[in-house]
Scaffold this active site. Structure first.
Site, PDB file in Angstrom:
ATOM      1  N   LYS A  54       0.830  -1.205   0.000  1.00 43.03           N
ATOM      2  CA  LYS A  54       0.000   0.000   0.000  1.00 43.03           C
ATOM      3  C   LYS A  54       0.866   1.258   0.000  1.00 43.03           C
ATOM      4  O   LYS A  54       0.613   2.201  -0.758  1.00 43.03           O
ATOM      5  CB  LYS A  54      -0.931  -0.010   1.231  1.00 43.03           C
ATOM      6  CG  LYS A  54      -2.056  -1.035   1.109  1.00 43.03           C
ATOM      7  CD  LYS A  54      -2.825  -1.229   2.410  1.00 43.03           C
ATOM      8  CE  LYS A  54      -3.870  -2.337   2.233  1.00 43.03           C
ATOM      9  NZ  LYS A  54      -4.573  -2.710   3.455  1.00 43.03           N
ATOM     10  N   GLN A  98      -4.555  -1.120   9.781  1.00 34.53           N
ATOM     11  CA  GLN A  98      -4.475  -2.447   9.158  1.00 34.53           C
ATOM     12  C   GLN A  98      -5.062  -3.531  10.072  1.00 34.53           C
ATOM     13  O   GLN A  98      -4.721  -3.615  11.247  1.00 34.53           O
ATOM     14  CB  GLN A  98      -3.003  -2.761   8.828  1.00 34.53           C
ATOM     15  CG  GLN A  98      -2.802  -4.079   8.128  1.00 34.53           C
ATOM     16  CD  GLN A  98      -3.424  -4.136   6.732  1.00 34.53           C
ATOM     17  OE1 GLN A  98      -3.344  -3.186   5.961  1.00 34.53           O
ATOM     18  NE2 GLN A  98      -4.070  -5.240   6.415  1.00 34.53           N
ATOM     19  N   ASP A 124     -11.199   3.448   4.347  1.00 37.44           N
ATOM     20  CA  ASP A 124     -11.598   2.040   4.339  1.00 37.44           C
ATOM     21  C   ASP A 124     -13.117   1.900   4.226  1.00 37.44           C
ATOM     22  O   ASP A 124     -13.617   0.803   3.966  1.00 37.44           O
ATOM     23  CB  ASP A 124     -11.146   1.369   5.651  1.00 37.44           C
ATOM     24  CG  ASP A 124      -9.902   0.502   5.455  1.00 37.44           C
ATOM     25  OD1 ASP A 124      -9.639   0.125   4.295  1.00 37.44           O
ATOM     26  OD2 ASP A 124      -9.240   0.209   6.454  1.00 37.44           O
TER      27      ASP A 124
END
Ligand code: NAP
Length: 310
Positions: A54, A98, A124
């Site tokens: 990422k 994460q 997200d």
């Protein structure tokens, strides 16, 4: 029939190429790049790998990407404090914590983090406000993996409107938003899960199957109507030779990769499905790269909205 490849890597590359000039234009106008703050807790090797990809992908696309690392011994309050710090940051438009968080933080730790991240920085798409907006089909930041599946289907010209779709898995982060996105595009959607009786025969009625359960090779040819499109979201790290031998022929690329590395990331869809489906996304090279591309897209969207340019 040999299924057409739904090439997630190629579509992700296309999206990143489109993002490049848009990110450059934002940077020129704002005097700073769109910024992403990633929080990584603990030493889970898969999480380290995902976060590394990422960061690399974000920087290559011209975004600012910063990593905040915490040891596995960190408390939930430590994570929440970093999320709050990123909430206040002027240079970070997107925040990603994460998953998974260490088990010691408790079963509701991830939900508590989702609740704290500002909805306008929630790249997200997990904050309840953003989930509510998605339910109502209003513009919002939407979870990256299901959004990536939609990009893959649309850009690969797989018809969604009018299709009978079966989503296998009902998690908050993949299954449920996936079902909503398909519904909003006028599919007739059924959600299956671990308590669904006769799951194979339910799935076999679908024109479009999306599997997100994390069970290697679970979706066998009897789950798939001839010619249906199948998207494999599952990614399970496997080091059990028995599973690999059950799924992959000796001499196949995947079996060779296992022999070299001693482990393999395996999808939910059995390789024999390629003989029945009309189109199929691979693992790796399917949904994974799209998840990252959509994270970058969401970060730019968040930056534009925060600047009042959306
Ligand atoms: P999750 O939270 O563990 O949810 C799994 C879902 O699968 C649950 O709804 C569960 O049903 C269902 N399930 C489990 N076993 C089943 C079975 N035997 N039959 C039917 N349903 C079953 O997982 P997740 O976070 O949604 O992730 C799912 C998979 O996608 C994992 O492999 C994950 O690694 C992968 N993933 C990939 C990406 C990517 O970028 N490629 C991103 C996110 C996730 P119940 O609700 O009834 O328990």
């Amino acid at each position: 029939m040999t299924a057409r490849l739904l090439d997630g890597s190629a579509v992700a590359q296309q999206i990143r190429t489109e993002l490049h000039p848009a990110v450059a234009a934002f940077t020129a106008r704002a005097g700073r790049p769109p910024g992403l703050g990633i929080v990584l807790v603990g030493d889970d090797p898969a999480s380290h790998l995902y976060v590394g990809s990422k960061l690399k992908s974000a920087r290559e696309t011209g975004l600012r990407a910063d990593l905040e690392r915490l040891p596995a011994t960190a408390s939930l309050s430590d994570v929440l404090a970093i999320a709050e710090m990123l909430n206040r940051s002027e240079v970070h438009d997107g925040i990603l914590v994460q998953s998974p968080l260490p088990e010691a933080m408790g079963t509701d730790a991830e939900r508590r983090v989702f609740d704290v991240v500002r909805p306008d920085k929630d790249v997200d798409g997990f904050h309840p406000t953003n989930v509510g907006l998605l339910v109502q089909n209003r513009a919002t930041l939407v979870a990256c993996t299901p959004s990536g599946v939609i990009e893959l289907l649309e850009r690969s010209k797989v018809a969604i409107a009018g299709a009978r779709a079966v989503v296998i898995g009902r998690s908050d982060i993949v299954g449920k938003p996936m079902a909503l996105l398909l519904l909003h595009r006028h599919a007739t959607v059924t959600i299956c899960h671990s308590r669904t009786p006769n799951l194979a025969s339910v799935a076999a009625e679908a024109d479009l199957v999306v599997s997100a359960i994390g069970r290697p090779g679970f979706v066998t040819p009897d789950f798939v109507k001839a010619g249906a499109a199948v998207v494999d979201v599952g990614t399970t790290p496997v080091n059990d030779r028995g599973i690999v031998e059950r799924l992959f022929e000796p001499g196949s690329k995947r079996r060779d990769a296992f022999e070299r590395r001693g482990s393999l990331v395996v999808g939910d869809v059995h390789p024999d499905v390629a003989g029945v489906a009309g189109a199929l996304s691979p693992v790796p090279g399917g949904v994974g790269p799209l998840t990252i591309a959509l994270l970058l897209k969401n970060t730019l969207t968040a930056a534009m909205a925060r600047a009042g340019w959306a």
